[in-house]
Design an enzyme around this catalytic site. Sequence first.
Site, PDB file in Angstrom:
ATOM      1  N   LYS A   1       0.833  -1.213   0.000  1.00 60.23           N
ATOM      2  CA  LYS A   1       0.000   0.000   0.000  1.00 60.23           C
ATOM      3  C   LYS A   1       0.868   1.263   0.000  1.00 60.23           C
ATOM      4  CE  LYS A   1      -4.210  -1.985   1.744  1.00 60.23           C
ATOM      5  NZ  LYS A   1      -4.778  -2.675   2.884  1.00 60.23           N
TER       6      LYS A   1
ATOM      7  N   LYS B   1      -9.754  -3.576  -6.397  1.00 55.74           N
ATOM      8  CA  LYS B   1     -10.371  -2.270  -6.637  1.00 55.74           C
ATOM      9  C   LYS B   1      -9.277  -1.200  -6.736  1.00 55.74           C
ATOM     10  CE  LYS B   1     -13.930   0.619  -6.121  1.00 55.74           C
ATOM     11  NZ  LYS B   1     -14.811   0.585  -7.247  1.00 55.74           N
TER      12      LYS B   1
ATOM     13  N   LYS C   1      -3.365  -9.432  -9.862  1.00 59.15           N
ATOM     14  CA  LYS C   1      -4.451  -9.774  -8.931  1.00 59.15           C
ATOM     15  C   LYS C   1      -5.582  -8.749  -9.061  1.00 59.15           C
ATOM     16  CE  LYS C   1      -5.041  -8.461  -4.625  1.00 59.15           C
ATOM     17  NZ  LYS C   1      -5.037  -8.180  -3.192  1.00 59.15           N
TER      18      LYS C   1
HETATM   19  P1  TYM Z   1     -10.726  -7.469   1.246  1.00 59.86           P
HETATM   20  O1  TYM Z   1     -11.919  -6.638   1.611  1.00 59.86           O
HETATM   21  O2  TYM Z   1      -9.614  -6.818   0.537  1.00 59.86           O
HETATM   22  O3  TYM Z   1     -11.195  -8.703   0.389  1.00 59.86           O
HETATM   23  C1  TYM Z   1     -12.240  -9.558   0.815  1.00 59.86           C
HETATM   24  C2  TYM Z   1     -11.886 -10.989   0.464  1.00 59.86           C
HETATM   25  O4  TYM Z   1     -11.749 -11.130  -0.944  1.00 59.86           O
HETATM   26  C3  TYM Z   1     -10.524 -11.782  -1.234  1.00 59.86           C
HETATM   27  N1  TYM Z   1     -10.001 -11.283  -2.520  1.00 59.86           N
HETATM   28  C4  TYM Z   1      -9.535 -12.075  -3.510  1.00 59.86           C
HETATM   29  N2  TYM Z   1      -9.436 -13.415  -3.606  1.00 59.86           N
HETATM   30  C5  TYM Z   1      -8.925 -13.913  -4.761  1.00 59.86           C
HETATM   31  N3  TYM Z   1      -8.529 -13.130  -5.799  1.00 59.86           N
HETATM   32  C6  TYM Z   1      -8.610 -11.785  -5.738  1.00 59.86           C
HETATM   33  N4  TYM Z   1      -8.231 -11.039  -6.764  1.00 59.86           N
HETATM   34  C7  TYM Z   1      -9.131 -11.202  -4.540  1.00 59.86           C
HETATM   35  N5  TYM Z   1      -9.348  -9.924  -4.138  1.00 59.86           N
HETATM   36  C8  TYM Z   1      -9.858 -10.003  -2.898  1.00 59.86           C
HETATM   37  C9  TYM Z   1      -9.593 -11.410  -0.094  1.00 59.86           C
HETATM   38  O5  TYM Z   1      -8.529 -12.324   0.043  1.00 59.86           O
HETATM   39  C10 TYM Z   1     -10.548 -11.451   1.073  1.00 59.86           C
HETATM   40  O6  TYM Z   1     -10.683 -12.757   1.584  1.00 59.86           O
HETATM   41  N6  TYM Z   1      -8.292  -7.739   5.585  1.00 59.86           N
HETATM   42  C11 TYM Z   1      -9.418  -8.271   4.842  1.00 59.86           C
HETATM   43  C12 TYM Z   1     -10.738  -8.108   5.542  1.00 59.86           C
HETATM   44  C13 TYM Z   1     -10.753  -8.647   6.932  1.00 59.86           C
HETATM   45  C14 TYM Z   1     -10.771 -10.010   7.325  1.00 59.86           C
HETATM   46  C15 TYM Z   1     -10.776 -10.007   8.743  1.00 59.86           C
HETATM   47  C16 TYM Z   1     -10.791 -11.212   6.610  1.00 59.86           C
HETATM   48  C17 TYM Z   1     -10.739  -7.889   8.068  1.00 59.86           C
HETATM   49  N7  TYM Z   1     -10.755  -8.698   9.152  1.00 59.86           N
HETATM   50  C18 TYM Z   1     -10.791 -11.211   9.473  1.00 59.86           C
HETATM   51  C19 TYM Z   1     -10.798 -12.410   7.356  1.00 59.86           C
HETATM   52  C20 TYM Z   1     -10.804 -12.385   8.761  1.00 59.86           C
HETATM   53  C21 TYM Z   1      -9.486  -7.540   3.515  1.00 59.86           C
HETATM   54  O7  TYM Z   1      -9.040  -6.417   3.395  1.00 59.86           O
HETATM   55  O8  TYM Z   1     -10.170  -8.201   2.553  1.00 59.86           O
END
Ligand code: TYM
Length: 320
Positions: free
Chosen positions: A110, A192, A189
């Site tokens: 980031k 957004k 990957k």
């Molecule tokens: P976030 O909001 O970025 O994404 C949500 C979920 O989508 C998955 N993901 C993907 N999987 C495969 N290919 C991709 N291109 C792709 N883009 C996104 C992410 O791996 C995720 O599972 N930190 C986390 C949110 C969070 C969380 C937690 C998750 C906060 N607390 C506790 C699990 C447990 C996040 O930013 O995900």
Amino acid sequence: MRILSGIQPSGALHIGNYFGMMRPAVALQAEGEALYFVADYHALTSLRDPETLRANSRRVALDFLACGLDPERATLFRHSDVPQVTELAWILSTLAPMGLLERATSYKDKLARGMSANVGLFSYPILMAADILIYDSDVVPVGKDQKQHIEITRDLAVKMNETYGQIFKLPEPRIQPETETVPGIDGQKMSKSYGNNIDIFGDEKEMRKRVMSIVTDSTPVDAPKDPASSTIFKLYSLVAPKNEIAEMRERFLKGGTGYGDFKKQLFEKLWEYFAPMRQRREEILADRSYIAAVLARGAKRANEIADRVMERVRKAIGLR
Ligand code: TYM
């Protein structure tokens, strides 16, 4: 078995979120007690418009429900409806080595993309560890990009257990190998923040435009093409039945079909794949109080569990 996962309300959900996390999370509803939340505290590290945060949070809940989250089987709630999680994050931070967080690749990534380094962004993995540990979670369905965060969670749980006695379970990530990193339209990957996303509930014109913009190499129409390295083929493999995937593979290898035709085929399949979810979304939207009622019920259940675990933690560390 308790299953937990979260998703940030930082914008519209894309098909990377769907195949990486939402689809496996929906499948896991049948296997144990599932808790899924809209990670609004986390989104504050990048989103500072209150109205947008509120609207996005509601929209993520709506989209997750439309994609098959069943509130009769799983608990859906907002992160900020369980504020005890920030207390646990503080407690964990008092034991978290700086080096552990300095190695977090998503933070470094980031910064490299120009986000300003605020303390919240740096300590994000601690809040995420609290999210997971406060529910005694066994399994965490996520995409591959979250794997390191779950390793950090386990490290912090071990540190707490070594320091204060057995308090926390060690959670396991659940990552689907075939969808661990869904590629975006530029082959990186899907994310957004990279601007390479295809949204699940974008309108037809928008989704078609995104699919038609998938970056390809310059192999001529007549020449054979490599399906394994093609984003079009990878995405098609997620949504088409087996025989149609085999057919596309053959046409790639044979040559004679241009990427434009493959993209049209991919768009049709994607649009069709999400049709039942679009319909469900309309139904949910027609009931104005549905989402609020689901989130209120979810908050109650999440608080019951979190309160119990926090009592255990406070007692173990000497706050009671
Ligand atoms: P976030 O909001 O970025 O994404 C949500 C979920 O989508 C998955 N993901 C993907 N999987 C495969 N290919 C991709 N291109 C792709 N883009 C996104 C992410 O791996 C995720 O599972 N930190 C986390 C949110 C969070 C969380 C937690 C998750 C906060 N607390 C506790 C699990 C447990 C996040 O930013 O995900």
